[in-house]
Design an enzyme around this catalytic site. Structure first.
Site, mmCIF file in Angstrom:
data_model
loop_
_atom_site.group_PDB
_atom_site.id
_atom_site.type_symbol
_atom_site.label_atom_id
_atom_site.label_comp_id
_atom_site.label_asym_id
_atom_site.label_seq_id
_atom_site.Cartn_x
_atom_site.Cartn_y
_atom_site.Cartn_z
ATOM 1 N N SER A 59 0.791 -1.335 -0.007
ATOM 2 C CA SER A 59 0.117 0.090 0.009
ATOM 3 C C SER A 59 0.818 1.313 -0.036
ATOM 4 C CB SER A 59 -1.152 -0.017 1.287
ATOM 5 O OG SER A 59 -0.171 0.250 2.522
ATOM 6 N N LYS A 132 0.931 4.436 7.072
ATOM 7 C CA LYS A 132 0.483 5.335 5.829
ATOM 8 C C LYS A 132 0.795 6.697 6.250
ATOM 9 C CE LYS A 132 -2.858 1.930 5.037
ATOM 10 N NZ LYS A 132 -2.604 1.433 3.686
#
Length: 263
Positions: A59, A132
């Site tokens: 990701s 993230k």
């Protein structure tokens, strides 16, 4: 006379043997002290300063590649505040990660892994954390996408050089969104925008995709392994230039009927 000399030699050899034995014991004691101190120092560093994590997914490509190891500064956010653009590691806020069954591990391997985790040389709980990039801070108005396919924070369009998009796509998010970040929370996104289950896609979780700041373990600042991937991890201040000024000028409040939390 000869008997006295022999006795003296035996006593001398015995004393030498005792000194060697005592020296060996002192050496072992010093080694043990050094080992214990090293373990304690490593534990304190891991607990209060830095930790190692590995990357379990794609990701964050290409900033971070699966199975990379990163070093995380745990003084963020306790001592140093989080900034937009920071790459952060955080505990699952609830519902982001699928339920996972712990595999059976032989006792010896489990003991070794526990010790390595204790001193910060391994991170067996990496699969319970996520990594993230911070896009929105508390009170920020985050939207996507404008006519150029950019997302905006507080009305300021972002030029995001770290984003990876599929060939032919120019929108930095497949799906549009319009949110205001609640107090004490963050809006986070993966750099691999079309392959990241981030704040956009966790609206059905208890916290509606927002990450509590208290869940943040720290800010990743370097890729430590493999050596070929070694790199400092920046937060691209030029990308977010002007966003803070827009927030201070009240632009983040111009959100129409947008309700914090997307409700």
């Amino acid at each position: 006379m000869t008997e006295d000399i022999g006795t003296t030699r035996i006593e001398h050899e015995g004393a030498s043997a005792n000194r060697r034995k005592r020296g060996a014991l002192l050496f072992l004691r010093d080694l043990l002290v050094i080992f214990v101190v090293a373990v304690l120092v490593s534990f304190l560093i891991k607990t209060f300063l830095i930790r190692s994590f590995f990357i379990p997914s794609e990701s964050m490509e290409m900033t971070l590649v699966k199975d990379d190891r990163i070093i995380v500064n745990q003084l963020v956010p306790g001592v140093t505040p989080i900034e937009r653009g920071d790459v952060v590691v955080f505990k699952d806020p609830g519902g982001w990660l699928p339920a996972r069954v712990e595999p059976d591990v032989p006792p010896l391997a489990a003991a070794v892994d526990w010790f390595l985790a204790f001193v910060g040389l391994s991170a067996p709980d990496s699969n319970d954390h996520l990594v993230k990039r911070v896009i929105g801070l508390p009170g920020d108005h985050v939207t996507c996408c404008n006519a150029l396919g950019q997302m905006s924070v507080n009305g300021v369009p972002l030029d995001e050089p770290y984003v990876v998009l599929p060939a032919g796509d120019t929108k930095v998010s497949r799906d549009d969104f319009d949110e205001v970040v609640p107090e004490g929370s963050l809006w986070v996104m993966g750099d691999n925008r079309y392959n990241s289950k981030d704040s956009r896609y966790n609206a059905d979780t208890p916290l509606k995709g927002f990450v509590p700041i208290e869940n943040v373990v720290g800010r990743a600042f370097v890729v430590s392994w493999p050596v070929s991937h070694w790199a400092w991890l920046g937060n691209y201040p030029e990308t977010f230039a002007g966003v803070e000024d827009a927030a201070e000028n009240g632009d983040s409040a111009e959100t129409g009927d947008v309700v914090p939390g997307g409700e």
